[in-house]
Write a protein that holds these residues in place. Structure first.
Motif, PDB file in Angstrom:
ATOM      1  N   VAL A 156       0.854  -1.181   0.000  1.00 25.03           N
ATOM      2  CA  VAL A 156       0.000   0.000   0.000  1.00 25.03           C
ATOM      3  C   VAL A 156       0.892   1.233   0.000  1.00 25.03           C
ATOM      4  N   VAL A 157       0.714   2.074  -1.017  1.00 19.12           N
ATOM      5  CA  VAL A 157       1.537   3.274  -1.156  1.00 19.12           C
ATOM      6  C   VAL A 157       0.871   4.460  -0.470  1.00 19.12           C
ATOM      7  N   ASP A 158      -0.449   4.578  -0.618  1.00 14.35           N
ATOM      8  CA  ASP A 158      -1.159   5.718  -0.043  1.00 14.35           C
ATOM      9  C   ASP A 158      -2.494   5.263   0.519  1.00 14.35           C
ATOM     10  N   VAL A 159      -2.877   5.837   1.654  1.00  8.91           N
ATOM     11  CA  VAL A 159      -4.157   5.511   2.275  1.00  8.91           C
ATOM     12  C   VAL A 159      -4.963   6.785   2.484  1.00  8.91           C
ATOM     13  N   LEU A 160      -6.257   6.592   2.577  1.00  7.51           N
ATOM     14  CA  LEU A 160      -7.174   7.685   2.842  1.00  7.51           C
ATOM     15  C   LEU A 160      -7.742   7.483   4.240  1.00  7.51           C
ATOM     16  N   GLU A 161      -7.615   8.505   5.076  1.00  5.31           N
ATOM     17  CA  GLU A 161      -8.166   8.431   6.423  1.00  5.31           C
ATOM     18  C   GLU A 161      -9.553   9.050   6.414  1.00  5.31           C
ATOM     19  N   THR A 162     -10.529   8.291   6.889  1.00  2.00           N
ATOM     20  CA  THR A 162     -11.883   8.809   7.011  1.00  2.00           C
ATOM     21  C   THR A 162     -12.387   8.509   8.412  1.00  2.00           C
ATOM     22  N   GLU A 163     -13.379   9.283   8.831  1.00  2.00           N
ATOM     23  CA  GLU A 163     -13.965   9.042  10.144  1.00  2.00           C
ATOM     24  C   GLU A 163     -15.122   8.078   9.983  1.00  2.00           C
ATOM     25  N   GLY A 164     -15.058   6.992  10.749  1.00  2.00           N
ATOM     26  CA  GLY A 164     -16.089   5.967  10.686  1.00  2.00           C
ATOM     27  C   GLY A 164     -17.333   6.375  11.452  1.00  2.00           C
ATOM     28  N   PRO A 165     -18.332   5.494  11.472  1.00  3.21           N
ATOM     29  CA  PRO A 165     -19.591   5.807  12.144  1.00  3.21           C
ATOM     30  C   PRO A 165     -19.444   5.985  13.662  1.00  3.21           C
ATOM     31  N   ASN A 166     -18.426   5.372  14.255  1.00  4.70           N
ATOM     32  CA  ASN A 166     -18.225   5.487  15.702  1.00  4.70           C
ATOM     33  C   ASN A 166     -17.250   6.599  16.059  1.00  4.70           C
ATOM     34  N   GLY A 167     -16.860   7.386  15.106  1.00  3.32           N
ATOM     35  CA  GLY A 167     -15.893   8.442  15.353  1.00  3.32           C
ATOM     36  C   GLY A 167     -14.452   7.962  15.294  1.00  3.32           C
ATOM     37  N   GLN A 168     -14.248   6.695  14.962  1.00  2.00           N
ATOM     38  CA  GLN A 168     -12.895   6.159  14.860  1.00  2.00           C
ATOM     39  C   GLN A 168     -12.356   6.392  13.457  1.00  2.00           C
ATOM     40  N   LEU A 169     -11.053   6.508  13.365  1.00  2.00           N
ATOM     41  CA  LEU A 169     -10.425   6.675  12.056  1.00  2.00           C
ATOM     42  C   LEU A 169     -10.390   5.339  11.325  1.00  2.00           C
ATOM     43  N   GLU A 170     -10.763   5.384  10.065  1.00  2.00           N
ATOM     44  CA  GLU A 170     -10.675   4.211   9.204  1.00  2.00           C
ATOM     45  C   GLU A 170      -9.676   4.516   8.105  1.00  2.00           C
ATOM     46  N   TYR A 171      -8.890   3.517   7.756  1.00  2.00           N
ATOM     47  CA  TYR A 171      -7.880   3.677   6.717  1.00  2.00           C
ATOM     48  C   TYR A 171      -8.281   2.831   5.515  1.00  2.00           C
ATOM     49  N   ARG A 172      -8.341   3.479   4.372  1.00  2.00           N
ATOM     50  CA  ARG A 172      -8.665   2.778   3.128  1.00  2.00           C
ATOM     51  C   ARG A 172      -7.543   3.024   2.130  1.00  2.00           C
ATOM     52  N   PRO A 173      -6.970   1.949   1.625  1.00  2.00           N
ATOM     53  CA  PRO A 173      -5.896   2.142   0.638  1.00  2.00           C
ATOM     54  C   PRO A 173      -6.449   2.720  -0.659  1.00  2.00           C
ATOM     55  N   ILE A 174      -5.739   3.690  -1.197  1.00  2.00           N
ATOM     56  CA  ILE A 174      -6.175   4.282  -2.467  1.00  2.00           C
ATOM     57  C   ILE A 174      -5.118   4.124  -3.562  1.00  2.00           C
ATOM     58  N   GLU A 175      -3.904   3.763  -3.171  1.00  2.00           N
ATOM     59  CA  GLU A 175      -2.863   3.539  -4.169  1.00  2.00           C
ATOM     60  C   GLU A 175      -2.005   2.362  -3.723  1.00  2.00           C
ATOM     61  N   PHE A 176      -1.711   1.497  -4.670  1.00  2.00           N
ATOM     62  CA  PHE A 176      -0.928   0.304  -4.381  1.00  2.00           C
ATOM     63  C   PHE A 176       0.369   0.320  -5.166  1.00  2.00           C
ATOM     64  N   LYS A 177       1.294  -0.509  -4.747  1.00  2.00           N
ATOM     65  CA  LYS A 177       2.595  -0.627  -5.395  1.00  2.00           C
ATOM     66  C   LYS A 177       2.447  -1.050  -6.852  1.00  2.00           C
ATOM     67  N   ASN A 178       1.554  -1.993  -7.097  1.00  2.00           N
ATOM     68  CA  ASN A 178       1.282  -2.429  -8.466  1.00  2.00           C
ATOM     69  C   ASN A 178      -0.115  -3.040  -8.515  1.00  2.00           C
ATOM     70  N   ARG A 179      -0.537  -3.399  -9.701  1.00  2.00           N
ATOM     71  CA  ARG A 179      -1.891  -3.930  -9.897  1.00  2.00           C
ATOM     72  C   ARG A 179      -2.072  -5.280  -9.180  1.00  2.00           C
ATOM     73  N   LEU A 180      -1.043  -6.102  -9.143  1.00  2.00           N
ATOM     74  CA  LEU A 180      -1.144  -7.399  -8.490  1.00  2.00           C
ATOM     75  C   LEU A 180      -1.414  -7.236  -6.989  1.00  2.00           C
ATOM     76  N   GLU A 181      -0.731  -6.318  -6.335  1.00  2.00           N
ATOM     77  CA  GLU A 181      -0.957  -6.093  -4.900  1.00  2.00           C
ATOM     78  C   GLU A 181      -2.364  -5.555  -4.649  1.00  2.00           C
ATOM     79  N   GLU A 182      -2.861  -4.752  -5.569  1.00  2.00           N
ATOM     80  CA  GLU A 182      -4.233  -4.257  -5.444  1.00  2.00           C
ATOM     81  C   GLU A 182      -5.235  -5.413  -5.548  1.00  2.00           C
TER      82      GLU A 182
END
Length: 183
Positions: free
Chosen positions: A42-68
């Motif tokens: 995972v090269v880049d992640v997006l931090e968003t606030e979840g329903p409970n107010g906790q931070l959630e991390y979602r990958p938005i960029e990967f090293k290559n297509r296979l890792e994605e």
């Protein structure tokens, strides 16, 4: 079977718990095939606030297509494992209610003054606890299943992992070829 007899409860817990543990180990070896990912996949992640107010991390960029592709495959395997857990919950509730409520009621060995609702609820929760908690205890006490499973099951798990990895590699290569043709 009766909830008033400790031997019946112990036999039920040992039998259903062991069967549930073995079924879970077999299920995860054959039908849930997670693929190992590179530590820097995972090269880049997006931090968003979840329903409970906790931070959630979602990958938005990967090293290559296979890792994605591996990442999304592992997400599907996590969902499949969730379905298995819900199935265990339903089966545990059903078997507990059947063994300690319906079977004695059918055989007419339930006392007349018994609290039928209490017996049914207690039986269902005994089954639920047995199918969820006892396998966790066994997993801490016993070595990992791949160490004691028959070699055929370990081979099946390895072949399924290799086949899925090969499938994802083919998809990734096809995507890369398609992108190069478009450019």
């Amino acid at each position: 079977m009766s909830l008033q007899k400790p031997f019946h409860i112990a036999a039920f817990v040992l039998t259903l718990g062991t069967l549930s543990y073995l079924a879970s180990a077999l299920w995860s070896a054959i039908f849930i095939v997670p693929l190992p990912m590179a530590p820097d996949a995972v090269v880049d992640v997006l931090e968003t606030e979840g329903p409970n107010g906790q931070l959630e991390y979602r990958p938005i960029e990967f090293k290559n297509r296979l890792e994605e592709l591996k990442y999304f495959h592992n997400v599907r395997m996590k969902e499949r494992n969730g379905y298995w857990v819900w199935g265990q919950i339903i089966i545990g509730l059903g078997i507990g209610a059947f063994c300690f409520y319906y079977l004695p009621k059918w055989r007419s060995i339930v006392p007349e003054r018994a609290d039928h609702a209490g017996i049914g609820i207690g039986a269902a929760f005994l089954g639920l606890g047995t199918t969820l908690i006892f396998p966790m205890i066994l997993s801490f006490l016993l070595p990992a299943p791949y160490k004691w499973f028959p070699q055929e099951i370990v081979d099946i798990a390895d072949l399924r992992e290799a086949a899925e990895l090969e499938r994802l590699i083919t998809i990734a290569e096809g995507y890369d070829n398609w992108v190069n043709q478009v450019d």
